[in-house]
Design a protein around this motif. Structure first.
Motif, mmCIF file in Angstrom:
data_model
loop_
_atom_site.group_PDB
_atom_site.id
_atom_site.type_symbol
_atom_site.label_atom_id
_atom_site.label_comp_id
_atom_site.label_asym_id
_atom_site.label_seq_id
_atom_site.Cartn_x
_atom_site.Cartn_y
_atom_site.Cartn_z
ATOM 1 N N PHE A 138 8.065 -39.200 42.785
ATOM 2 C CA PHE A 138 9.450 -39.509 42.436
ATOM 3 C C PHE A 138 9.738 -39.122 40.989
ATOM 4 C CE2 PHE A 138 12.812 -42.326 40.900
ATOM 5 C CZ PHE A 138 13.774 -42.195 41.890
ATOM 6 N N ALA A 139 8.821 -39.496 40.082
ATOM 7 C CA ALA A 139 9.030 -39.262 38.654
ATOM 8 C C ALA A 139 8.966 -37.785 38.292
ATOM 9 C CB ALA A 139 7.995 -40.040 37.845
ATOM 10 N N THR A 140 8.131 -37.021 38.997
ATOM 11 C CA THR A 140 7.933 -35.621 38.621
ATOM 12 C C THR A 140 8.862 -34.651 39.356
ATOM 13 O OG1 THR A 140 6.136 -35.465 40.250
ATOM 14 C CG2 THR A 140 5.537 -35.963 37.962
ATOM 15 N N THR A 141 9.568 -35.115 40.366
ATOM 16 C CA THR A 141 10.473 -34.236 41.118
ATOM 17 C C THR A 141 11.924 -34.698 41.023
ATOM 18 O OG1 THR A 141 10.023 -35.469 43.169
ATOM 19 C CG2 THR A 141 8.675 -33.518 42.724
ATOM 20 N N PHE A 142 12.197 -35.868 41.542
ATOM 21 C CA PHE A 142 13.578 -36.343 41.611
ATOM 22 C C PHE A 142 14.172 -36.602 40.222
ATOM 23 C CE2 PHE A 142 16.921 -39.519 42.192
ATOM 24 C CZ PHE A 142 17.640 -38.965 43.238
ATOM 25 N N VAL A 143 13.413 -37.260 39.351
ATOM 26 C CA VAL A 143 13.936 -37.640 38.033
ATOM 27 C C VAL A 143 14.344 -36.432 37.191
ATOM 28 C CG1 VAL A 143 13.350 -38.715 35.825
ATOM 29 C CG2 VAL A 143 12.812 -39.888 37.968
ATOM 30 N N PRO A 144 13.472 -35.430 36.992
ATOM 31 C CA PRO A 144 13.912 -34.283 36.193
ATOM 32 C C PRO A 144 15.030 -33.481 36.856
ATOM 33 C CG PRO A 144 11.727 -33.891 37.119
ATOM 34 C CD PRO A 144 12.043 -35.326 37.354
ATOM 35 N N PHE A 145 15.073 -33.490 38.185
ATOM 36 C CA PHE A 145 16.143 -32.780 38.891
ATOM 37 C C PHE A 145 17.503 -33.407 38.582
ATOM 38 C CE2 PHE A 145 18.890 -32.303 42.648
ATOM 39 C CZ PHE A 145 18.972 -30.919 42.708
ATOM 40 N N ILE A 146 17.591 -34.738 38.653
ATOM 41 C CA ILE A 146 18.841 -35.415 38.347
ATOM 42 C C ILE A 146 19.147 -35.308 36.853
ATOM 43 C CG2 ILE A 146 20.097 -37.605 38.428
ATOM 44 C CD1 ILE A 146 19.618 -36.259 41.135
ATOM 45 N N GLY A 147 18.107 -35.357 36.006
ATOM 46 C CA GLY A 147 18.316 -35.145 34.586
ATOM 47 C C GLY A 147 18.901 -33.773 34.324
ATOM 48 N N PHE A 148 18.368 -32.759 35.013
ATOM 49 C CA PHE A 148 18.898 -31.398 34.893
ATOM 50 C C PHE A 148 20.378 -31.361 35.274
ATOM 51 C CE2 PHE A 148 19.900 -27.331 36.920
ATOM 52 C CZ PHE A 148 19.559 -26.427 35.922
ATOM 53 N N TYR A 149 20.703 -32.019 36.375
ATOM 54 C CA TYR A 149 22.099 -32.079 36.801
ATOM 55 C C TYR A 149 22.977 -32.747 35.741
ATOM 56 C CZ TYR A 149 26.300 -33.960 38.806
ATOM 57 O OH TYR A 149 27.612 -34.314 38.993
ATOM 58 N N ASP A 150 22.481 -33.813 35.115
ATOM 59 C CA ASP A 150 23.269 -34.517 34.105
ATOM 60 C C ASP A 150 23.580 -33.601 32.923
ATOM 61 O OD1 ASP A 150 24.646 -36.582 32.918
ATOM 62 O OD2 ASP A 150 22.886 -37.524 32.059
ATOM 63 N N GLY A 151 22.601 -32.804 32.502
ATOM 64 C CA GLY A 151 22.852 -31.875 31.418
ATOM 65 C C GLY A 151 23.775 -30.748 31.829
ATOM 66 N N LEU A 152 23.667 -30.326 33.081
ATOM 67 C CA LEU A 152 24.464 -29.209 33.578
ATOM 68 C C LEU A 152 25.916 -29.594 33.808
ATOM 69 C CD1 LEU A 152 24.102 -26.226 34.603
ATOM 70 C CD2 LEU A 152 23.904 -27.204 36.895
ATOM 71 N N LEU A 153 26.143 -30.744 34.474
ATOM 72 C CA LEU A 153 27.497 -31.193 34.804
ATOM 73 C C LEU A 153 27.733 -32.640 34.396
ATOM 74 C CD1 LEU A 153 28.044 -29.542 38.307
ATOM 75 C CD2 LEU A 153 29.223 -28.977 36.189
ATOM 76 N N GLY A 154 26.997 -33.576 35.043
ATOM 77 C CA GLY A 154 27.072 -34.978 34.622
ATOM 78 C C GLY A 154 27.741 -35.969 35.541
ATOM 79 N N PRO A 155 28.902 -35.665 36.153
ATOM 80 C CA PRO A 155 29.601 -36.692 36.938
ATOM 81 C C PRO A 155 28.749 -37.245 38.078
ATOM 82 C CG PRO A 155 31.056 -34.834 36.534
ATOM 83 C CD PRO A 155 29.695 -34.422 36.079
ATOM 84 N N GLY A 156 28.628 -38.559 38.145
ATOM 85 C CA GLY A 156 27.903 -39.197 39.242
ATOM 86 C C GLY A 156 26.413 -39.323 39.037
ATOM 87 N N THR A 157 25.914 -39.039 37.825
ATOM 88 C CA THR A 157 24.472 -39.108 37.584
ATOM 89 C C THR A 157 23.901 -40.486 37.925
ATOM 90 O OG1 THR A 157 24.555 -37.434 35.839
ATOM 91 C CG2 THR A 157 22.666 -38.924 35.834
ATOM 92 N N GLY A 158 24.575 -41.546 37.492
ATOM 93 C CA GLY A 158 24.111 -42.897 37.777
ATOM 94 C C GLY A 158 24.018 -43.169 39.265
ATOM 95 N N ALA A 159 25.008 -42.684 40.025
ATOM 96 C CA ALA A 159 25.009 -42.885 41.475
ATOM 97 C C ALA A 159 23.858 -42.120 42.127
ATOM 98 C CB ALA A 159 26.343 -42.437 42.069
#
Length: 252
Positions: A138-159
Motif C-alpha cells: 500500500f505504502a509503496t504503490t498507492f501512496v506515491p500514486f495519489i501523491g503524484f496526482y496531488d502534485g499534478l492536479l489535486g482535486p479530491g486527493t483526500g477522498a
C-alpha cells in the motif's frame, strides 16, 4: 503588485477556515479556497501555488489532532509520507508536460463513484475491515500514486486517500481519515516545492489563510474524533459530489 483589501482578506480567511474544517473531515477543502483565490484576482497557477501554502497548515493541524486522540501514529507514517512527498513533487514538475485535461475529464466520474461507495456500501463504520493488500505494498504503490496526482492536479486527493485506506487497507472510517492527513500534508509540501519552481505563491496571503486553516482543521478534526463515521461519511459524500459538479461546470 497584487494587493488585497481588508474586506477581501477577511473573506479569504473565512474561506480558509471553512476549507480547513471540511478538509480535516473528508478532504475537498480546495473546492472552497481555489475558487475564492481566483475570484480575488489571482492567476490560476498562482492561486494553485498559494493554495498549497495555506492547505498544508490545515492538513498538519488535522494530523496532529488525530494523533493526539490516538487514532494514528505519525512516526510510523514517516516512510509513506516521504513517498507521498516525492510523488507530489514529480507530479507538480510534470504538470505542464502531461495531458492533464484528459485526466480532468474522468475526475467527476471517479468522485461520484467514491461518493456512491461511501453512501451505499454496507458495513462501513469505524470498525476495521478485511485488509486486501499489505501495508508495505500500500505504502509503496498507492501512496506515491495519489501523491503524484496531488502534485499534478489535486482535486479530491483526500477522498482518494480515504478510498484506499478503507477499500484496500481495511481501515475503519475514522482511522482512515486520521491516516490521510500526514500523507496529504506531505503531498502538499511536495506539490508546493514543485510549484515554487514554476510560479510565485503569495506567501503572506497564504500564511494568513494558513492560520485560519489551522483553526478550522482543529475544530473539524476534534468534532470528527468525537462523532466518527456518522459525521465523516456524509461530509465525504457531499464534498466529493460537490467537487464533481464543480469540475463538470468548469467544462461548460
Amino acid at each position: 503588485m497584487f494587493e488585497v483589501s481588508t474586506d477581501l482578506l477577511f473573506l479569504l480567511i473565512a474561506a480558509a477556515f471553512a476549507a480547513g474544517f471540511v478538509d480535516s473531515i473528508a478532504g475537498g477543502g480546495g473546492l472552497i479556497t481555489v475558487p475564492a483565490l481566483m475570484l480575488a484576482g489571482l492567476p490560476p497557477i498562482t492561486a494553485l501555488a498559494t493554495n498549497k501554502v495555506q492547505g498544508l497548515f490545515g492538513a498538519g493541524m488535522a494530523a496532529i489532532t488525530y494523533a493526539r486522540a490516538g487514532h494514528v501514529n505519525l512516526k510510523r507514517q514517516i516512510g509513506p509520507a516521504i513517498l507521498s512527498f516525492v510523488g507530489a513533487l514529480i507530479g507538480a514538475l510534470l504538470a505542464s508536460s502531461l495531458p492533464t485535461d484528459v485526466i480532468r475529464l474522468g475526475l467527476p466520474i471517479l468522485l461520484i463513484a467514491i461518493a456512491l461507495f461511501f453512501a451505499f456500501k454496507p458495513g462501513l463504520s469505524d470498525v476495521d475491515r478485511t485488509q486486501r493488500i499489505t501495508p508495505v505494498v500500500f505504502a509503496t504503490t498507492f501512496v506515491p500514486f495519489i501523491g503524484f496526482y496531488d502534485g499534478l492536479l489535486g482535486p479530491g486527493t483526500g477522498a482518494f486517500f480515504m478510498l484506499g485506506f478503507v477499500g484496500l487497507a481495511g481501515y475503519g472510517i475514522l482511522k482512515a481519515t486520521a491516516h490521510t492527513k500526514l500523507l496529504n500534508f506531505a503531498s502538499n509540501i511536495g506539490g508546493l516545492t514543485g510549484f515554487i519552481l514554476v510560479a510565485k505563491p503569495f506567501w503572506m496571503l497564504g500564511l494568513a489563510m494558513g492560520a485560519a486553516q489551522i483553526a478550522g482543521a482543529y475544530v473539524g478534526s476534534t468534532l470528527a474524533t468525537r462523532v466518527g463515521a456518522k459525521l465523516i461519511k456524509p461530509v465525504l459524500v457531499i464534498a466529493s459530489t460537490a467537487l464533481a459538479l464543480k469540475l463538470m461546470a468548469d467544462w461548460f
